[in-house]
Design a protein around this motif. Structure first.
Motif, PDB file in Angstrom:
ATOM      1  N   SER A 132       1.871 143.567   9.625  1.00  0.00           N
ATOM      2  CA  SER A 132       2.070 142.713   8.439  1.00  0.00           C
ATOM      3  C   SER A 132       3.036 141.587   8.766  1.00  0.00           C
ATOM      4  CB  SER A 132       2.657 143.544   7.295  1.00  0.00           C
ATOM      5  OG  SER A 132       1.813 144.624   6.988  1.00  0.00           O
ATOM      6  N   LYS A 202     -11.624 156.103  15.291  1.00  0.00           N
ATOM      7  CA  LYS A 202     -11.377 155.595  13.956  1.00  0.00           C
ATOM      8  C   LYS A 202     -11.885 156.529  12.857  1.00  0.00           C
ATOM      9  CE  LYS A 202     -13.423 151.507  14.070  1.00  0.00           C
ATOM     10  NZ  LYS A 202     -14.041 151.175  15.366  1.00  0.00           N
ATOM     11  N   GLU A 368      -0.399 145.751  -0.176  1.00  0.00           N
ATOM     12  CA  GLU A 368       0.987 145.362  -0.486  1.00  0.00           C
ATOM     13  C   GLU A 368       1.202 143.885  -0.130  1.00  0.00           C
ATOM     14  OE1 GLU A 368       0.087 148.079   1.196  1.00  0.00           O
ATOM     15  OE2 GLU A 368       0.631 149.639  -0.241  1.00  0.00           O
TER      16      GLU A 368
END
Ligand code: FAD
Length: 380
Positions: A132, A202, A368
């Motif tokens: 992020s 994954k 977020e």
């Protein structure tokens, strides 16, 4: 709901839907099980002109708009989430930055083959210590004569093994305020010193290719710098704004697939002597699912339309991505609930949809981070 799609957009939707039903959906379970991308599909998508939808014809594209591109992402993602992710990343992350910021020469050399489907493209921003917080990028590029020498590591980069080049972000200097300058550089994947591997196990989107890239003294020509050396950070923020619309479209596609399965199952499954679709509890779930998918699709189209009009679209692309991905998770979860125990079984596909859609709340900026982006647009 196609209420405002043009004739061309509707035709494209029918064409991609038909192709995806026939060529992609039948192997969605197989690529999920093997974790291996089916590259032949991309060759076929290239031949149909679907890998260059939003780029002008002079760059090998179809000269279409962003809404058309989103329609294609939705239909491909509906058939197979992993294939949809590779498709969206290829156009939005691999090819678009070269179209937005590249020189004419770079466009001819790197964009045209991608738009024509001769190779795929990838965008390497994320690193083990910079997710992020992309400002925390540690990969470095230093000029040595007429070449950049690049050292660093990128993780979870979509499509890199199938790409002729990866756009890599790297620190190239320091600003007056002491912060790093981050630039974007086009790195050919056959450069000596580059190692690309895909050994991740994954949870979902297993039909997409996800790679680690290690760059050990990789040398590329100086002219491979993409755009403005000092504006690499802003360039990838713009790229991600566009990419988020496609992740939103992909979320809508996966959610639509889950909803359609749930509706069909609800009509067929009998308990207490009647189809479970007669129970209001199930009807309300299906009503919410249908409504939320439609709302998300509308926001996808709105963000895409704004982008096509050359208007600001950063807030709307974050709205679309955040709402569609979280909506998609709710819808896929309810699709399992409507299937009961069957939904927990692989053969009914809905558990795969849930595993696939989870990535949409993480990739190209987590939920977020979307809320942070939106709050910034609100002036917070
Ligand atoms: C399958 C897959 C494909 C991908 N493809 C690509 C690709 O092609 N190219 C590429 O560059 N990257 C790719 N990524 C990486 C993806 O973009 C990152 O995983 C994502 O940006 C989040 O970074 P992170 O995983 O390091 O999480 P972190 O940044 O470590 O975040 C961990 C948690 O902390 C939260 N958090 C972090 N900062 C804040 C904050 N300031 N405020 C509130 N919460 C915060 C996050 O929201 C999250 O919940 C891919 C990832 C996956 C799994």
């Amino acid at each position: 709901m196609d209420f405002e799609l043009s004739k061309e957009q509707t035709m494209l939707q029918e064409m991609v839907r038909g192709f995806a039903e026939k060529e992609i959906k039948p192997y969605a379970r197989e690529v999920d099980e093997t974790g291996k991308m089916k590259y032949e599909t991309f060759e076929k998508l290239g031949k149909l002109g679907l890998l260059g939808i939003p780029f002008p014809e002079k760059y090998g594209g179809a000269g279409g708009d962003t809404i058309s591109y989103c329609i294609a992402v939705e239909e491909i993602g509906k058939a197979c989430g992993g294939t949809g992710l590779s498709y969206a990343a290829n156009t939005s992350l691999g090819a678009s930055p070269i179209y937005y910021f590249g020189t004419e020469e770079q466009k001819q050399k790197w964009l045209v083959p991608m738009a024509k489907g001769e190779t795929m493209g990838a965008f390497g921003l994320t690193e083990p210590n910079a997710g992020s917080d992309a400002g925390g990028t540690r990969t470095k590029a230093v000029l040595d004569g007429d070449e950049w020498v690049i050292n660093g590591e990128k993780c979870w980069i979509t499509n890199a093994e199938y790409s002729r080049q990866v756009i890599v972000t790297a620190v190239t200097g320091k600003r007056d305020d002491g912060r790093n300058i981050i630039s974007a550089i086009i790195v050919p994947t056959d450069s000596p010193g580059i190692t690309i591997s895909s050994n991740y196990e994954k949870m979902g989107v297993r039909g997409s290719n996800t790679c680690q890239i290690v760059l050990d003294h990789v040398r590329v020509p100086r002219e491979n710098l993409l755009g403005d050396e000092k504006k690499g950070f802003n360039q990838f923020l713009y790229t991600l704004d566009g990419g988020r619309i496609s992740i939103a479209a992909l979320s809508v596609g996966i959610a639509q697939a889950a909803y359609e399965k749930a509706l069909q199952y609800a009509k067929e499954r009998k308990q207490f002597g009647r189809s479970i679709s007669n129970f209001q509890a199930i009807q309300f779930k299906l009503a919410d699912m249908a409504m939320e998918i439609d709302l998300a699709r509308n926001e996808v189209y709105k963000a895409a339309w704004l982008k096509d009009q050359g208007k600001p679209f950063g807030k709307e692309s974050a709205f679309a991505k955040l709402f569609a991905s979280e909506m998609g998770f709710r819808v896929c979860n309810q699709a399992i609930q409507i299937h009961g125990g069957s939904g927990y079984m692989r053969e009914y596909d809905v558990e795969r949809y849930l595993r696939d859609i989870k990535l949409m709340e993480i990739g190209e900026g987590t939920s977020e981070i979307q809320r942070l982006v939106i709050a910034r647009h609100l002036g917070c």
